[in-house]
Design a protein around this motif. Structure first.
Motif, PDB file in Angstrom:
ATOM      1  N   LYS A   1      27.610  38.466  71.649  1.00 20.24           N
ATOM      2  CA  LYS A   1      28.524  37.475  71.071  1.00 20.24           C
ATOM      3  C   LYS A   1      28.191  37.255  69.608  1.00 20.24           C
ATOM      4  O   LYS A   1      27.028  37.215  69.221  1.00 20.24           O
ATOM      5  N   SER A   2      29.211  37.120  68.810  1.00 24.81           N
ATOM      6  CA  SER A   2      29.010  36.840  67.392  1.00 24.81           C
ATOM      7  C   SER A   2      28.692  35.370  67.205  1.00 24.81           C
ATOM      8  O   SER A   2      28.976  34.543  68.059  1.00 24.81           O
ATOM      9  N   GLU A   3      28.102  35.063  66.063  1.00 19.61           N
ATOM     10  CA  GLU A   3      27.645  33.709  65.798  1.00 19.61           C
ATOM     11  C   GLU A   3      28.349  33.126  64.574  1.00 19.61           C
ATOM     12  O   GLU A   3      28.791  33.851  63.695  1.00 19.61           O
ATOM     13  N   ILE A   4      28.409  31.806  64.559  1.00 20.85           N
ATOM     14  CA  ILE A   4      28.872  31.062  63.388  1.00 20.85           C
ATOM     15  C   ILE A   4      27.712  30.169  62.948  1.00 20.85           C
ATOM     16  O   ILE A   4      27.165  29.424  63.749  1.00 20.85           O
ATOM     17  N   HIS A   5      27.324  30.270  61.690  1.00 20.06           N
ATOM     18  CA  HIS A   5      26.262  29.444  61.127  1.00 20.06           C
ATOM     19  C   HIS A   5      26.948  28.254  60.460  1.00 20.06           C
ATOM     20  O   HIS A   5      27.688  28.439  59.486  1.00 20.06           O
ATOM     21  N   ILE A   6      26.721  27.055  60.974  1.00 15.12           N
ATOM     22  CA  ILE A   6      27.452  25.855  60.540  1.00 15.12           C
ATOM     23  C   ILE A   6      26.595  24.995  59.608  1.00 15.12           C
ATOM     24  O   ILE A   6      25.416  24.768  59.868  1.00 15.12           O
ATOM     25  N   PHE A   7      27.226  24.505  58.546  1.00 13.28           N
ATOM     26  CA  PHE A   7      26.595  23.594  57.597  1.00 13.28           C
ATOM     27  C   PHE A   7      27.521  22.398  57.393  1.00 13.28           C
ATOM     28  O   PHE A   7      28.693  22.572  57.087  1.00 13.28           O
ATOM     29  N   LYS A   8      26.964  21.195  57.570  1.00  8.33           N
ATOM     30  CA  LYS A   8      27.722  19.959  57.360  1.00  8.33           C
ATOM     31  C   LYS A   8      27.532  19.465  55.928  1.00  8.33           C
ATOM     32  O   LYS A   8      26.493  19.686  55.320  1.00  8.33           O
ATOM     33  N   TYR A   9      28.525  18.766  55.411  1.00  7.33           N
ATOM     34  CA  TYR A   9      28.408  18.185  54.069  1.00  7.33           C
ATOM     35  C   TYR A   9      27.241  17.200  54.000  1.00  7.33           C
ATOM     36  O   TYR A   9      26.603  17.065  52.952  1.00  7.33           O
ATOM     37  N   ASP A  10      26.938  16.529  55.117  1.00  5.28           N
ATOM     38  CA  ASP A  10      25.828  15.580  55.119  1.00  5.28           C
ATOM     39  C   ASP A  10      24.490  16.245  54.812  1.00  5.28           C
ATOM     40  O   ASP A  10      23.547  15.590  54.393  1.00  5.28           O
ATOM     41  N   GLU A  11      24.389  17.563  55.025  1.00  4.71           N
ATOM     42  CA  GLU A  11      23.157  18.285  54.711  1.00  4.71           C
ATOM     43  C   GLU A  11      22.957  18.443  53.204  1.00  4.71           C
ATOM     44  O   GLU A  11      21.888  18.883  52.770  1.00  4.71           O
ATOM     45  N   PHE A  12      23.975  18.092  52.421  1.00  2.00           N
ATOM     46  CA  PHE A  12      23.936  18.296  50.975  1.00  2.00           C
ATOM     47  C   PHE A  12      24.061  16.963  50.233  1.00  2.00           C
ATOM     48  O   PHE A  12      24.622  16.900  49.150  1.00  2.00           O
ATOM     49  N   GLU A  13      23.515  15.904  50.823  1.00  2.00           N
ATOM     50  CA  GLU A  13      23.510  14.606  50.157  1.00  2.00           C
ATOM     51  C   GLU A  13      22.465  14.602  49.046  1.00  2.00           C
ATOM     52  O   GLU A  13      21.577  15.441  49.014  1.00  2.00           O
ATOM     53  N   ASN A  14      22.572  13.657  48.170  1.00  3.90           N
ATOM     54  CA  ASN A  14      21.594  13.472  47.085  1.00  3.90           C
ATOM     55  C   ASN A  14      21.522  14.668  46.143  1.00  3.90           C
ATOM     56  O   ASN A  14      20.446  15.156  45.817  1.00  3.90           O
ATOM     57  N   GLY A  15      22.664  15.141  45.708  1.00  4.09           N
ATOM     58  CA  GLY A  15      22.690  16.204  44.718  1.00  4.09           C
ATOM     59  C   GLY A  15      22.887  17.584  45.306  1.00  4.09           C
ATOM     60  O   GLY A  15      23.120  17.751  46.499  1.00  4.09           O
ATOM     61  N   VAL A  16      22.784  18.585  44.437  1.00  2.00           N
ATOM     62  CA  VAL A  16      22.968  19.976  44.837  1.00  2.00           C
ATOM     63  C   VAL A  16      21.716  20.432  45.593  1.00  2.00           C
ATOM     64  O   VAL A  16      20.595  20.197  45.155  1.00  2.00           O
ATOM     65  N   LYS A  17      21.930  21.083  46.748  1.00  2.00           N
ATOM     66  CA  LYS A  17      20.824  21.612  47.550  1.00  2.00           C
ATOM     67  C   LYS A  17      21.104  23.055  47.911  1.00  2.00           C
ATOM     68  O   LYS A  17      22.261  23.472  47.995  1.00  2.00           O
ATOM     69  N   ILE A  18      20.023  23.793  48.138  1.00  2.00           N
ATOM     70  CA  ILE A  18      20.114  25.192  48.541  1.00  2.00           C
ATOM     71  C   ILE A  18      19.368  25.381  49.853  1.00  2.00           C
ATOM     72  O   ILE A  18      18.263  24.872  50.026  1.00  2.00           O
ATOM     73  N   TYR A  19      20.003  26.106  50.761  1.00  2.00           N
ATOM     74  CA  TYR A  19      19.379  26.507  52.024  1.00  2.00           C
ATOM     75  C   TYR A  19      19.327  28.020  52.062  1.00  2.00           C
ATOM     76  O   TYR A  19      20.172  28.689  51.484  1.00  2.00           O
TER      77      TYR A  19
END
Length: 145
Positions: A37-55
């Motif tokens: 099965k293929s996957e979807i990697h999900i990122f929420k906007y809440d993970e990017f609070e307090n400025g620009v962030k990189i994962y």
């Protein structure tokens, strides 16, 4: 089924997809895999609070950087072919990150300053959609790594 999304990142986080509201916009990266099965990697906007962030994560065997800002309302991703280290830049939108060699990159993955000026980073298949749409259109995918 396991519906949590985990990733190795600068700011380690785990997204529980049961906590996402159907009307919430989320960024997803499609990972096509053979014989599974293929996957979807999900990122929420809440993970990017307090400025620009990189994962950082891996999709289809490639190093991927995911960069975003809840305040500036963007999330996007790029393939990190050279395995560079990128640092988020604050308050300089549309320039959003700098690499270890001092090159500055805008939100479109275009180098706008430095020795790589004019070069553009490649992107994986990723986009923002409402959570209900991810579930409806990609019901045959699993939402984890």
């Amino acid at each position: 089924t396991n519906t949590s999304v985990s990733r190795s990142s600068i700011n380690k986080k785990t997204v529980n997809t049961n906590d996402i509201e159907d009307g919430e916009s989320v960024y997803g990266i499609k990972s096509e895999k053979l014989n599974t099965k293929s996957e979807i990697h999900i990122f929420k906007y809440d993970e990017f609070e307090n400025g620009v962030k990189i994962y950082q994560t891996r999709v289809n065997g490639q190093n991927i950087i995911v960069i975003g800002s809840k305040k500036d309302h963007f999330i996007t991703s790029y393939i990190n072919k050279s395995n560079n280290t990128y640092t988020p830049l604050q308050d300089s939108f549309p320039v959003v990150m700098e690499d270890e060699d001092g090159n500055k990159w805008n939100v479109f993955g275009l180098c706008v300053e430095g020795s790589k000026k004019g070069e553009q980073l490649d992107s994986p298949v990723g986009f923002v959609a409402l959570w209900w749409a991810w579930k409806a259109f990609y019901s045959d995918f699993i939402f984890n790594e």
